[in-house]
Design a protein around this motif. Structure first.
Motif, PDB file in Angstrom:
ATOM      1  N   ALA A  37      55.551  35.509  63.926  1.00  0.00           N
ATOM      2  CA  ALA A  37      54.342  35.154  64.665  1.00  0.00           C
ATOM      3  C   ALA A  37      53.444  34.274  63.798  1.00  0.00           C
ATOM      4  O   ALA A  37      53.490  34.342  62.565  1.00  0.00           O
ATOM      5  CB  ALA A  37      53.597  36.422  65.077  1.00  0.00           C
ATOM      6  N   PRO A  38      52.602  33.446  64.426  1.00  0.00           N
ATOM      7  CA  PRO A  38      51.691  32.597  63.645  1.00  0.00           C
ATOM      8  C   PRO A  38      50.833  33.398  62.668  1.00  0.00           C
ATOM      9  O   PRO A  38      50.632  32.966  61.527  1.00  0.00           O
ATOM     10  CB  PRO A  38      50.832  31.918  64.724  1.00  0.00           C
ATOM     11  CG  PRO A  38      51.674  31.928  65.945  1.00  0.00           C
ATOM     12  CD  PRO A  38      52.496  33.180  65.875  1.00  0.00           C
ATOM     13  N   ALA A  39      50.318  34.547  63.106  1.00  0.00           N
ATOM     14  CA  ALA A  39      49.461  35.343  62.223  1.00  0.00           C
ATOM     15  C   ALA A  39      50.208  35.790  60.972  1.00  0.00           C
ATOM     16  O   ALA A  39      49.605  35.910  59.890  1.00  0.00           O
ATOM     17  CB  ALA A  39      48.909  36.548  62.977  1.00  0.00           C
ATOM     18  N   GLU A  40      51.517  36.033  61.096  1.00  0.00           N
ATOM     19  CA  GLU A  40      52.294  36.439  59.922  1.00  0.00           C
ATOM     20  C   GLU A  40      52.429  35.286  58.936  1.00  0.00           C
ATOM     21  O   GLU A  40      52.303  35.475  57.720  1.00  0.00           O
ATOM     22  CB  GLU A  40      53.671  36.947  60.343  1.00  0.00           C
ATOM     23  CG  GLU A  40      54.471  37.532  59.185  1.00  0.00           C
ATOM     24  CD  GLU A  40      55.753  38.209  59.617  1.00  0.00           C
ATOM     25  OE1 GLU A  40      56.497  38.661  58.721  1.00  0.00           O
ATOM     26  OE2 GLU A  40      56.021  38.290  60.836  1.00  0.00           O
ATOM     27  N   ALA A  41      52.696  34.079  59.452  1.00  0.00           N
ATOM     28  CA  ALA A  41      52.774  32.910  58.566  1.00  0.00           C
ATOM     29  C   ALA A  41      51.444  32.664  57.872  1.00  0.00           C
ATOM     30  O   ALA A  41      51.397  32.312  56.675  1.00  0.00           O
ATOM     31  CB  ALA A  41      53.193  31.682  59.364  1.00  0.00           C
ATOM     32  N   ILE A  42      50.357  32.840  58.610  1.00  0.00           N
ATOM     33  CA  ILE A  42      49.025  32.675  58.015  1.00  0.00           C
ATOM     34  C   ILE A  42      48.835  33.684  56.885  1.00  0.00           C
ATOM     35  O   ILE A  42      48.317  33.348  55.811  1.00  0.00           O
ATOM     36  CB  ILE A  42      47.940  32.820  59.099  1.00  0.00           C
ATOM     37  CG1 ILE A  42      47.994  31.622  60.051  1.00  0.00           C
ATOM     38  CG2 ILE A  42      46.550  32.947  58.473  1.00  0.00           C
ATOM     39  CD1 ILE A  42      47.161  31.791  61.311  1.00  0.00           C
ATOM     40  N   ALA A  43      49.267  34.924  57.118  1.00  0.00           N
ATOM     41  CA  ALA A  43      49.162  35.945  56.065  1.00  0.00           C
ATOM     42  C   ALA A  43      49.996  35.565  54.847  1.00  0.00           C
ATOM     43  O   ALA A  43      49.554  35.759  53.704  1.00  0.00           O
ATOM     44  CB  ALA A  43      49.596  37.305  56.612  1.00  0.00           C
ATOM     45  N   TRP A  44      51.208  35.044  55.066  1.00  0.00           N
ATOM     46  CA  TRP A  44      52.038  34.605  53.939  1.00  0.00           C
ATOM     47  C   TRP A  44      51.294  33.577  53.083  1.00  0.00           C
ATOM     48  O   TRP A  44      51.295  33.646  51.856  1.00  0.00           O
ATOM     49  CB  TRP A  44      53.327  33.962  54.455  1.00  0.00           C
ATOM     50  CG  TRP A  44      54.334  34.880  55.033  1.00  0.00           C
ATOM     51  CD1 TRP A  44      54.233  36.239  55.212  1.00  0.00           C
ATOM     52  CD2 TRP A  44      55.620  34.507  55.527  1.00  0.00           C
ATOM     53  NE1 TRP A  44      55.376  36.727  55.781  1.00  0.00           N
ATOM     54  CE2 TRP A  44      56.243  35.698  55.991  1.00  0.00           C
ATOM     55  CE3 TRP A  44      56.301  33.298  55.627  1.00  0.00           C
ATOM     56  CZ2 TRP A  44      57.528  35.692  56.538  1.00  0.00           C
ATOM     57  CZ3 TRP A  44      57.580  33.295  56.181  1.00  0.00           C
ATOM     58  CH2 TRP A  44      58.179  34.469  56.623  1.00  0.00           C
ATOM     59  N   ILE A  45      50.704  32.595  53.770  1.00  0.00           N
ATOM     60  CA  ILE A  45      49.998  31.514  53.067  1.00  0.00           C
ATOM     61  C   ILE A  45      48.804  32.082  52.303  1.00  0.00           C
ATOM     62  O   ILE A  45      48.578  31.748  51.129  1.00  0.00           O
ATOM     63  CB  ILE A  45      49.565  30.432  54.065  1.00  0.00           C
ATOM     64  CG1 ILE A  45      50.806  29.719  54.624  1.00  0.00           C
ATOM     65  CG2 ILE A  45      48.616  29.430  53.413  1.00  0.00           C
ATOM     66  CD1 ILE A  45      50.539  28.926  55.892  1.00  0.00           C
ATOM     67  N   HIS A  46      48.042  32.946  52.958  1.00  0.00           N
ATOM     68  CA  HIS A  46      46.887  33.544  52.287  1.00  0.00           C
ATOM     69  C   HIS A  46      47.314  34.370  51.083  1.00  0.00           C
ATOM     70  O   HIS A  46      46.670  34.313  50.022  1.00  0.00           O
ATOM     71  CB  HIS A  46      46.120  34.427  53.276  1.00  0.00           C
ATOM     72  CG  HIS A  46      45.359  33.656  54.299  1.00  0.00           C
ATOM     73  ND1 HIS A  46      44.786  34.239  55.411  1.00  0.00           N
ATOM     74  CD2 HIS A  46      45.072  32.327  54.384  1.00  0.00           C
ATOM     75  CE1 HIS A  46      44.176  33.318  56.127  1.00  0.00           C
ATOM     76  NE2 HIS A  46      44.344  32.153  55.532  1.00  0.00           N
ATOM     77  N   GLU A  47      48.393  35.129  51.221  1.00  0.00           N
ATOM     78  CA  GLU A  47      48.852  35.961  50.111  1.00  0.00           C
ATOM     79  C   GLU A  47      49.352  35.127  48.941  1.00  0.00           C
ATOM     80  O   GLU A  47      49.372  35.599  47.805  1.00  0.00           O
ATOM     81  CB  GLU A  47      49.936  36.920  50.601  1.00  0.00           C
ATOM     82  CG  GLU A  47      49.391  38.019  51.500  1.00  0.00           C
ATOM     83  CD  GLU A  47      50.472  38.816  52.206  1.00  0.00           C
ATOM     84  OE1 GLU A  47      51.644  38.735  51.773  1.00  0.00           O
ATOM     85  OE2 GLU A  47      50.157  39.516  53.185  1.00  0.00           O
ATOM     86  N   ALA A  48      49.747  33.882  49.216  1.00  0.00           N
ATOM     87  CA  ALA A  48      50.150  32.961  48.144  1.00  0.00           C
ATOM     88  C   ALA A  48      48.970  32.127  47.662  1.00  0.00           C
ATOM     89  O   ALA A  48      49.156  31.171  46.907  1.00  0.00           O
ATOM     90  CB  ALA A  48      51.272  32.049  48.635  1.00  0.00           C
ATOM     91  N   GLY A  49      47.759  32.484  48.097  1.00  0.00           N
ATOM     92  CA  GLY A  49      46.564  31.802  47.618  1.00  0.00           C
ATOM     93  C   GLY A  49      46.290  30.476  48.288  1.00  0.00           C
ATOM     94  O   GLY A  49      45.598  29.633  47.727  1.00  0.00           O
ATOM     95  N   GLY A  50      46.820  30.267  49.512  1.00  0.00           N
ATOM     96  CA  GLY A  50      46.644  28.994  50.196  1.00  0.00           C
ATOM     97  C   GLY A  50      45.718  29.080  51.390  1.00  0.00           C
ATOM     98  O   GLY A  50      45.264  30.151  51.789  1.00  0.00           O
TER      99      GLY A  50
END
Length: 299
Positions: free
Chosen positions: A176-189
Motif C-alpha cells: 500500500a502507498p502508506a507502507e512505502a511512505i513508512a519505508w521512506i520515512h524509516e530510511a530518513g527520507g
C-alpha cells in the motif's frame, strides 16, 4: 532562479540514458539540481553523483516505489533517504522481485495473445546485462515487441497491449502507498506522491496528505494539465505539504521524448531545501526512536 527537475529515470530502471547522461543533460538545460528516481532501485545514484562533480550541479537522491490501493496503481517518490540502509535496500529488492514476476506474467499473456515474445528478447531490448539492483519495465517489453515486428512503435505496444485496462496489463500484488511512505520515512527520507493526475483518485491522494502521512505531492508533471497543476498545488497548500515538480524523463528514442525532456517540469531551489529539511526531521525521529537513544545499527 535555481531550478531542479526532481523526477527522472535512467538505465538503472526503464530509462534510456545512463545516470551520468541525465546529469549532463540537466546541466545543459541550466538546472541547478536533478533528481534520480529510478523504479524500486537506487542503483544509479553513485554514477550520478560522480558525474555531478564534473558538471557542477546537485544530485537529489531518490527512488520511485510502486504501490497499489483499491486496484489503483499509485507511485511514491522518496528523496534523501539513506541509500546505504540495509533494511531499505532489502525492501527495494523485494519490490524488484514483484516487478520481475509482473514482467513474466506480461510476457506470458502476450504469448497467449499470439505475440511470440521471449524473456531473452526483452533483456536484449533493455540493451544491457541487468545488474542485481537494476530493474526491467514495460518500456523494455514494448521495445522488444517493436523489434520482433509485433507492433510499429512503443506507443502502439502500450495502446494495444500494455497500458492499464489493455489485454496484457498486469497489476501484481503491491504494498500500500502508506507502507512505502513508512519505508521512506524509516530510511530518513521525504515521501512524495508521484503524478497524482494520472490516477483519477484524488480522494486517495488527499487521504495520504491529510495529517502529514506523505510529505508532498508532485503537482507539476509532464502529463499534468494546467488545471491538474493548479489543483495539486492548492492541495499541497491546503494540507501544508511540499509541492514538487519533475519531467518524469525516461529518455529519447527516434526523436520522441518519453513524458517530457529534462527540465520540462521543475521546482525551485526552495523545494529541494524543504525536502532536505523534511528528510533531516525524519532522520532525527528515526534516531530518537532507536533502542540506544540515538545511535545507529552500525554503531
Amino acid at each position: 532562479m535555481k531550478r531542479a527537475d526532481l523526477h527522472t529515470h535512467t538505465t538503472a530502471s526503464d530509462g534510456l540514458h545512463k545516470p551520468s547522461e541525465n546529469v549532463r543533460m540537466a546541466a545543459g538545460a541550466g538546472l541547478s539540481a536533478i533528481g534520480i528516481t529510478d523504479h524500486d532501485t537506487v542503483a544509479g545514484l553513485d554514477e550520478a553523483r560522480q558525474a555531478a562533480k564534473t558538471y557542477g550541479i546537485e544530485v537529489v537522491p531518490g527512488v520511485e516505489i510502486s504501490t497499489a490501493q483499491d486496484g489503483q496503481d499509485i507511485h511514491i517518490l522518496g528523496y534523501f533517504a539513506d541509500d546505504r540502509d540495509p533494511v531499505f535496500l532489502a525492501r527495494l529488492a523485494s519490490q524488484r522481485r514483484v516487478r520481475d514476476s509482473r514482467n513474466e506474467l506480461i510476457v506470458a499473456k502476450l504469448n497467449e495473445l499470439g505475440v511470440s515474445l521471449s524473456w531473452e528478447t526483452v533483456l536484449d531490448a533493455a540493451g544491457r546485462d541487468r545488474g542485481p539492483d537494476e530493474t526491467v519495465g514495460r518500456p523494455h517489453i514494448a521495445e522488444a515487441m517493436v523489434r520482433i515486428g509485433a507492433v510499429g512503435s512503443v506507443q502502439e505496444a502500450f495502446d494495444r497491449y500494455l497500458a492499464e485496462g489493455k489485454p496484457a496489463y498486469v497489476l501484481p500484488p503491491r504494498i500500500a502507498p502508506a507502507e512505502a511512505i513508512a519505508w521512506i520515512h524509516e530510511a530518513g527520507g521525504a515521501a512524495v506522491i508521484a503524478h497524482p493526475g494520472l490516477y483519477g483518485a484524488d480522494e486517495a491522494v488527499e487521504a495520504l496528505l491529510r495529517g502529514g502521512v506523505a510529505d508532498g505531492v508532485e503537482a507539476y508533471h509532464s502529463d499534468h494539465t494546467a488545471e491538474d497543476e493548479r489543483r495539486y498545488a492548492a492541495m499541497a497548500q491546503r494540507y501544508g505539504v511540499i509541492a514538487t515538480g519533475g519531467s518524469d524523463f525516461h529518455g529519447e528514442r527516434k526523436g520522441r521524448v518519453y513524458h517530457g525532456p529534462i527540465g520540462w517540469r521543475s521546482a525551485d531551489g526552495d523545494v529541494v531545501r524543504a525536502l532536505r529539511e523534511r528528510s533531516k526531521d525524519r532522520l532525527a525521529a528515526r534516531l530518537s526512536d532507536s533502542p540506544d537513544g540515538g545511535g545507529t545499527a552500525s554503531d
